[in-house]
Motif scaffolding. Structure first.
Motif, short mmCIF file in Angstrom:
data_model
loop_
_atom_site.label_atom_id
_atom_site.label_comp_id
_atom_site.label_asym_id
_atom_site.label_seq_id
_atom_site.Cartn_x
_atom_site.Cartn_y
_atom_site.Cartn_z
N ALA A 101 16.83 -10.27 -0.64
CA ALA A 101 16.36 -8.89 -0.65
C ALA A 101 17.26 -7.99 -1.49
O ALA A 101 16.86 -6.90 -1.89
N ALA A 102 18.48 -8.47 -1.73
CA ALA A 102 19.39 -7.69 -2.58
C ALA A 102 18.92 -7.64 -4.03
O ALA A 102 19.42 -6.84 -4.82
N SER A 103 17.96 -8.48 -4.37
CA SER A 103 17.42 -8.50 -5.74
C SER A 103 16.07 -7.79 -5.81
O SER A 103 15.28 -8.05 -6.72
N ASP A 104 15.81 -6.90 -4.87
CA ASP A 104 14.58 -6.11 -4.90
C ASP A 104 14.74 -4.90 -5.81
O ASP A 104 15.79 -4.27 -5.84
N TYR A 105 13.67 -4.59 -6.51
CA TYR A 105 13.63 -3.44 -7.40
C TYR A 105 12.38 -2.63 -7.11
O TYR A 105 11.37 -3.18 -6.64
N TRP A 106 12.46 -1.33 -7.43
CA TRP A 106 11.37 -0.41 -7.08
C TRP A 106 10.98 0.46 -8.26
O TRP A 106 11.82 0.86 -9.06
N GLY A 107 9.68 0.77 -8.30
CA GLY A 107 9.20 1.75 -9.24
C GLY A 107 9.40 3.15 -8.69
O GLY A 107 9.88 3.33 -7.58
N GLN A 108 9.01 4.13 -9.48
CA GLN A 108 9.25 5.53 -9.10
C GLN A 108 8.19 6.06 -8.13
O GLN A 108 8.38 7.11 -7.52
N GLY A 109 7.11 5.36 -7.98
CA GLY A 109 6.05 5.78 -7.07
C GLY A 109 4.94 6.52 -7.77
O GLY A 109 5.18 7.25 -8.74
N THR A 110 3.73 6.31 -7.30
CA THR A 110 2.58 7.02 -7.83
C THR A 110 1.71 7.45 -6.65
O THR A 110 1.53 6.69 -5.70
N GLN A 111 1.19 8.65 -6.70
CA GLN A 111 0.45 9.21 -5.57
C GLN A 111 -1.01 8.79 -5.62
O GLN A 111 -1.67 8.84 -6.66
N VAL A 112 -1.50 8.38 -4.46
CA VAL A 112 -2.92 8.11 -4.26
C VAL A 112 -3.41 9.03 -3.16
O VAL A 112 -2.85 9.04 -2.06
N THR A 113 -4.40 9.83 -3.48
CA THR A 113 -4.96 10.77 -2.51
C THR A 113 -6.45 10.51 -2.36
O THR A 113 -7.19 10.50 -3.35
N VAL A 114 -6.86 10.26 -1.12
CA VAL A 114 -8.27 10.01 -0.82
C VAL A 114 -8.77 11.16 0.05
O VAL A 114 -8.34 11.32 1.19
N SER A 115 -9.66 11.92 -0.52
CA SER A 115 -10.12 13.12 0.18
C SER A 115 -11.49 13.53 -0.34
O SER A 115 -11.79 13.36 -1.53
N SER A 116 -12.27 14.10 0.55
CA SER A 116 -13.57 14.62 0.16
C SER A 116 -13.47 16.10 -0.19
O SER A 116 -14.44 16.72 -0.61
#
Length: 116
Positions: A101-116
């Motif tokens: 798990a010490a070799s895990d990497y992450w992106g910056q994140g992207t928002q997903v919004t589900v709404s009517s």
């Protein structure tokens, strides 16, 4: 330094679809997606290994599909039948060493919004 660059995301109505992509700067053993909704802990959505094995959260089984292009070090998340409960920041995730798990990497994140 391993970099993960995400694209996709946005706003959609319930029942709609979105596709997320994430390109890594190196080949990673495992690639996938986590998400975090406001006030909640980050949770696994899905991942796929370089050999093609997949794992999904129960809440997305049958609706989301994770896939990867090993030649391009890219992982995709096809999200169908989206509901408001899918609203969250989605983070690309990659693991370089299978058992570390010490070799895990992450992106910056992207928002997903589900709404009517």
């Amino acid at each position: 330094q391993v970099q993960l660059v995400e694209s996709g995301g946005g706003s959609v109505q319930p029942g709609g679809s979105l596709r997320l992509s994430c390109a890594a700067s190196v080949r990673l053993y495992r690639m996938g997606w986590y998400r975090q909704a406001p006030g909640k802990q980050r949770e696994l959505v899905a991942f796929v290994t370089s050999g093609g094995s997949t794992n999904y959260a129960d809440s997305v089984k049958g609706r989301f599909t994770v896939s990867r292009d090993n030649a391009k070090n890219t992982v995709f998340l096809q999200m169908n039948s989206l509901t408001p409960e899918d609203t969250a920041a989605y983070f690309c995730y990659g693991r370089l060493v299978p058992t570390s798990a010490a070799s895990d990497y992450w992106g910056q994140g992207t928002q997903v919004t589900v709404s009517s």
